[in-house]
Design a protein around this motif. Structure first.
Motif, short mmCIF file in Angstrom:
data_model
loop_
_atom_site.label_atom_id
_atom_site.label_comp_id
_atom_site.label_asym_id
_atom_site.label_seq_id
_atom_site.Cartn_x
_atom_site.Cartn_y
_atom_site.Cartn_z
N GLY A 12 0.77 -1.24 0.00
CA GLY A 12 0.00 0.00 0.00
C GLY A 12 0.79 1.27 0.00
N ASP A 13 2.10 1.19 -0.24
CA ASP A 13 2.96 2.38 -0.23
C ASP A 13 2.78 3.19 1.05
N LEU A 14 2.75 2.47 2.18
CA LEU A 14 2.60 3.10 3.49
C LEU A 14 3.81 2.81 4.35
N SER A 18 -2.81 12.56 0.18
CA SER A 18 -3.14 11.33 -0.54
C SER A 18 -4.62 11.00 -0.49
N LEU A 30 -6.30 10.07 2.18
CA LEU A 30 -6.60 8.99 3.12
C LEU A 30 -7.13 9.49 4.46
N ALA A 41 -11.37 6.55 1.24
CA ALA A 41 -10.15 6.07 0.58
C ALA A 41 -9.18 5.47 1.60
N GLY A 42 -9.13 6.05 2.80
CA GLY A 42 -8.28 5.51 3.86
C GLY A 42 -8.76 4.14 4.31
N SER A 59 -10.43 2.07 2.47
CA SER A 59 -10.12 1.18 1.36
C SER A 59 -8.66 0.76 1.38
N LYS A 60 -7.77 1.70 1.66
CA LYS A 60 -6.33 1.40 1.75
C LYS A 60 -6.07 0.40 2.88
N ALA A 74 -7.02 -2.97 1.82
CA ALA A 74 -6.09 -3.55 0.85
C ALA A 74 -4.83 -4.11 1.52
N VAL A 75 -4.33 -3.44 2.57
CA VAL A 75 -3.08 -3.88 3.18
C VAL A 75 -3.28 -4.84 4.35
#
Length: 171
Positions: free
Chosen positions: A40-42, A87, A89, A109-110, A112-113, A116-117
């Protein structure tokens, strides 16, 4: 040395426990950082912020509560929240009950992120930590680390320390 003075040394068992704690923490954090970047590019801190807000009522918390919970400086939190806000989020807003207070809210969106992760995050933790020990060990680990955490949390975090009191102690 009287019986009331703290020891200035660690015995072999304490030293081994300390080094194991440090090594496990570093190894897990490194693997988690990589998984979060890939999925997740986090960063780890960004994930902690999103996850903390995901568990909060209404997906919102005060900035100071976030700083204390994630154990990050106020300036570090401001920077990370800014990145996540750009971003899409997170969103920042004024606290309803305090015009000086700033609330941070997880956006769709946050969420959702996080969705995903999270599956990869859980799978990694299971593989690295929980599959290596039995259910009773998990309970013992949680109990022991909980006691240490609560002890450490009994002293207010640095972000909660008054700036005036901190600067006075430096003088």
């Amino acid at each position: 040395m009287s019986g009331s003075e703290p020891s200035t040394t660690l015995d072999a068992s304490e030293l081994a426990a300390y080094f194991a704690l440090i090594e496990v923490g570093n190894l897990v954090r490194h693997a988690v950082e990589q998984q979060l970047r890939d999925a997740g590019d986090l960063s780890h801190v960004q994930f902690q912020l999103l996850a903390t807000l995901g568990d909060a009522p209404g997906g919102s918390r005060r900035m100071t509560e976030l700083a204390d919970g994630v154990v990050i400086s106020r300036s570090g939190l401001t920077y990370q929240v800014g990145l996540l806000e750009r971003s899409g989020l997170l969103a920042r807003g004024q606290a309803a009950d305090d015009e000086r207070g700033v609330m941070v809210t997880l956006t769709d969106a946050g969420r959702s992120k996080l969705g995903a992760v999270f599956p990869g995050h859980v799978a990694l933790l299971r593989e690295l930590v929980f599959d290596a020990i039995g259910p009773h060990d998990v309970e013992d680990l949680g109990r022991v680390l909980g006691v240490v955490r609560d002890h450490l949390r009994s002293v207010p975090p640095r972000s909660a320390t008054s700036r005036r009191r901190r600067s006075a102690s430096v003088d």
